[in-house]
Design a protein around this motif. Structure first.
Motif, PDB file in Angstrom:
ATOM      1  N   ASN A  61       0.808  -1.224   0.000  1.00  0.00           N
ATOM      2  CA  ASN A  61       0.000   0.000   0.000  1.00  0.00           C
ATOM      3  C   ASN A  61       0.839   1.272   0.000  1.00  0.00           C
ATOM      4  O   ASN A  61       0.314   2.354   0.192  1.00  0.00           O
ATOM      5  CB  ASN A  61      -1.003  -0.009   1.149  1.00  0.00           C
ATOM      6  N   LEU A  62       2.133   1.148  -0.235  1.00  0.00           N
ATOM      7  CA  LEU A  62       2.992   2.325  -0.363  1.00  0.00           C
ATOM      8  C   LEU A  62       3.108   2.781  -1.819  1.00  0.00           C
ATOM      9  O   LEU A  62       3.892   3.670  -2.126  1.00  0.00           O
ATOM     10  CB  LEU A  62       4.391   2.029   0.193  1.00  0.00           C
ATOM     11  N   LEU A  63       2.329   2.183  -2.691  1.00  0.00           N
ATOM     12  CA  LEU A  63       2.373   2.500  -4.116  1.00  0.00           C
ATOM     13  C   LEU A  63       1.082   3.183  -4.541  1.00  0.00           C
ATOM     14  O   LEU A  63       0.001   2.819  -4.088  1.00  0.00           O
ATOM     15  CB  LEU A  63       2.541   1.217  -4.939  1.00  0.00           C
ATOM     16  N   ARG A  64       1.212   4.169  -5.435  1.00  0.00           N
ATOM     17  CA  ARG A  64       0.031   4.818  -6.016  1.00  0.00           C
ATOM     18  C   ARG A  64       0.216   4.887  -7.527  1.00  0.00           C
ATOM     19  O   ARG A  64       1.249   5.335  -8.019  1.00  0.00           O
ATOM     20  CB  ARG A  64      -0.154   6.254  -5.492  1.00  0.00           C
ATOM     21  N   TYR A  65      -0.804   4.447  -8.226  1.00  0.00           N
ATOM     22  CA  TYR A  65      -0.802   4.531  -9.682  1.00  0.00           C
ATOM     23  C   TYR A  65      -0.674   5.993 -10.105  1.00  0.00           C
ATOM     24  O   TYR A  65      -1.316   6.879  -9.535  1.00  0.00           O
ATOM     25  CB  TYR A  65      -2.103   3.933 -10.226  1.00  0.00           C
ATOM     26  N   VAL A  66       0.166   6.233 -11.137  1.00  0.00           N
ATOM     27  CA  VAL A  66       0.369   7.586 -11.665  1.00  0.00           C
ATOM     28  C   VAL A  66      -0.190   7.705 -13.081  1.00  0.00           C
ATOM     29  O   VAL A  66      -0.965   8.597 -13.374  1.00  0.00           O
ATOM     30  CB  VAL A  66       1.868   7.967 -11.666  1.00  0.00           C
ATOM     31  N   ARG A  67       0.218   6.771 -13.935  1.00  0.00           N
ATOM     32  CA  ARG A  67      -0.216   6.830 -15.330  1.00  0.00           C
ATOM     33  C   ARG A  67       0.168   5.519 -16.011  1.00  0.00           C
ATOM     34  O   ARG A  67       0.867   4.695 -15.443  1.00  0.00           O
ATOM     35  CB  ARG A  67       0.408   8.005 -16.068  1.00  0.00           C
ATOM     36  N   THR A  68      -0.286   5.374 -17.250  1.00  0.00           N
ATOM     37  CA  THR A  68       0.089   4.237 -18.078  1.00  0.00           C
ATOM     38  C   THR A  68       0.936   4.760 -19.224  1.00  0.00           C
ATOM     39  O   THR A  68       0.549   5.727 -19.885  1.00  0.00           O
ATOM     40  CB  THR A  68      -1.172   3.522 -18.615  1.00  0.00           C
ATOM     41  N   ASP A  69       2.092   4.151 -19.429  1.00  0.00           N
ATOM     42  CA  ASP A  69       2.978   4.644 -20.484  1.00  0.00           C
ATOM     43  C   ASP A  69       2.535   4.143 -21.853  1.00  0.00           C
ATOM     44  O   ASP A  69       1.555   3.395 -21.976  1.00  0.00           O
ATOM     45  CB  ASP A  69       4.446   4.303 -20.188  1.00  0.00           C
ATOM     46  N   ALA A  70       3.257   4.552 -22.901  1.00  0.00           N
ATOM     47  CA  ALA A  70       2.888   4.220 -24.279  1.00  0.00           C
ATOM     48  C   ALA A  70       2.905   2.716 -24.544  1.00  0.00           C
ATOM     49  O   ALA A  70       2.186   2.227 -25.413  1.00  0.00           O
ATOM     50  CB  ALA A  70       3.832   4.933 -25.256  1.00  0.00           C
ATOM     51  N   ALA A  71       3.695   1.970 -23.794  1.00  0.00           N
ATOM     52  CA  ALA A  71       3.766   0.516 -23.965  1.00  0.00           C
ATOM     53  C   ALA A  71       2.659  -0.215 -23.201  1.00  0.00           C
ATOM     54  O   ALA A  71       2.552  -1.430 -23.264  1.00  0.00           O
ATOM     55  CB  ALA A  71       5.132   0.010 -23.513  1.00  0.00           C
ATOM     56  N   GLY A  72       1.843   0.534 -22.444  1.00  0.00           N
ATOM     57  CA  GLY A  72       0.752  -0.068 -21.681  1.00  0.00           C
ATOM     58  C   GLY A  72       1.133  -0.495 -20.273  1.00  0.00           C
ATOM     59  O   GLY A  72       0.357  -1.164 -19.596  1.00  0.00           O
ATOM     60  N   THR A  73       2.315  -0.099 -19.818  1.00  0.00           N
ATOM     61  CA  THR A  73       2.762  -0.438 -18.468  1.00  0.00           C
ATOM     62  C   THR A  73       2.216   0.575 -17.473  1.00  0.00           C
ATOM     63  O   THR A  73       2.356   1.786 -17.678  1.00  0.00           O
ATOM     64  CB  THR A  73       4.308  -0.440 -18.386  1.00  0.00           C
ATOM     65  N   HIS A  74       1.581   0.082 -16.421  1.00  0.00           N
ATOM     66  CA  HIS A  74       1.119   0.975 -15.359  1.00  0.00           C
ATOM     67  C   HIS A  74       2.331   1.434 -14.569  1.00  0.00           C
ATOM     68  O   HIS A  74       3.184   0.623 -14.194  1.00  0.00           O
ATOM     69  CB  HIS A  74       0.133   0.268 -14.431  1.00  0.00           C
ATOM     70  N   LEU A  75       2.403   2.728 -14.315  1.00  0.00           N
ATOM     71  CA  LEU A  75       3.517   3.299 -13.564  1.00  0.00           C
ATOM     72  C   LEU A  75       3.015   3.762 -12.207  1.00  0.00           C
ATOM     73  O   LEU A  75       1.910   4.283 -12.082  1.00  0.00           O
ATOM     74  CB  LEU A  75       4.134   4.468 -14.334  1.00  0.00           C
ATOM     75  N   TYR A  76       3.859   3.571 -11.192  1.00  0.00           N
ATOM     76  CA  TYR A  76       3.493   3.844  -9.809  1.00  0.00           C
ATOM     77  C   TYR A  76       4.485   4.787  -9.156  1.00  0.00           C
ATOM     78  O   TYR A  76       5.670   4.786  -9.473  1.00  0.00           O
ATOM     79  CB  TYR A  76       3.449   2.534  -9.005  1.00  0.00           C
ATOM     80  N   ARG A  77       3.977   5.590  -8.234  1.00  0.00           N
ATOM     81  CA  ARG A  77       4.801   6.417  -7.359  1.00  0.00           C
ATOM     82  C   ARG A  77       4.982   5.612  -6.075  1.00  0.00           C
ATOM     83  O   ARG A  77       4.041   4.990  -5.594  1.00  0.00           O
ATOM     84  CB  ARG A  77       4.107   7.741  -7.077  1.00  0.00           C
TER      85      ARG A  77
END
Length: 147
Positions: free
Chosen positions: A23-39
């Protein structure tokens, strides 16, 4: 600083285990390759990493707030913790946040490409119960948004 509660989208893309380090991760965006990126945050709410894919992000969160092995629940600090695929890559498991659990090297190596159910039925049941609760929470959250 505190970690803000997740938005509905962040909740939907969060790990189903509502405990540290997951629970220390927060979704930020999805990159062009479709990978979900997290803060990645530490337990004080400070940002440790601004954007990373789920494998790297969970590894960084584990460094900040170590969790025990999902299988043996040992919290001894081995040289390196592994991020185990709940559904092995060999069987089509993807590199998505919800498909990783922290495992000690011994259990991750022993599990290999075996399914979590075949490897450890009790661990599989705990994971499925957490996943079920998470899906229900996401459903209630999105239902509350409807007019």
């Amino acid at each position: 600083m505190t970690i803000l509660p997740p938005t509905p989208l962040q909740l939907a893309l969060a790990h189903p285990l509502d405990e540290r380090p997951y629970n220390l991760l927060r979704y930020v965006r999805t990159d062009a390759a479709g990978t979900h990126l997290y803060r990645v945050y530490n337990e004080n709410g400070d940002v440790l990493m601004f954007e990373a894919g789920p494998y790297v992000a969970l590894g960084e969160a584990q460094k900040a707030h170590p969790a025990g092995c999902w299988y043996c629940e040992s919290s001894d600090q081995p040289f390196e913790w592994h991020r185990d695929h709940v559904i092995a890559s060999f069987h089509g498991g993807r590199n998505e946040l919800h498909n990783f659990v922290i495992a000690c090297a011994d259990h991750n190596t022993k599990k290999g490409a075996t399914s979590i159910v075949e490897f450890d039925a009790a661990a599989a049941r705990r994971y499925m119960e957490a996943l079920h609760a998470h899906v229900a929470l996401v459903a209630r959250t999105f239902a509350a948004l409807r007019p």
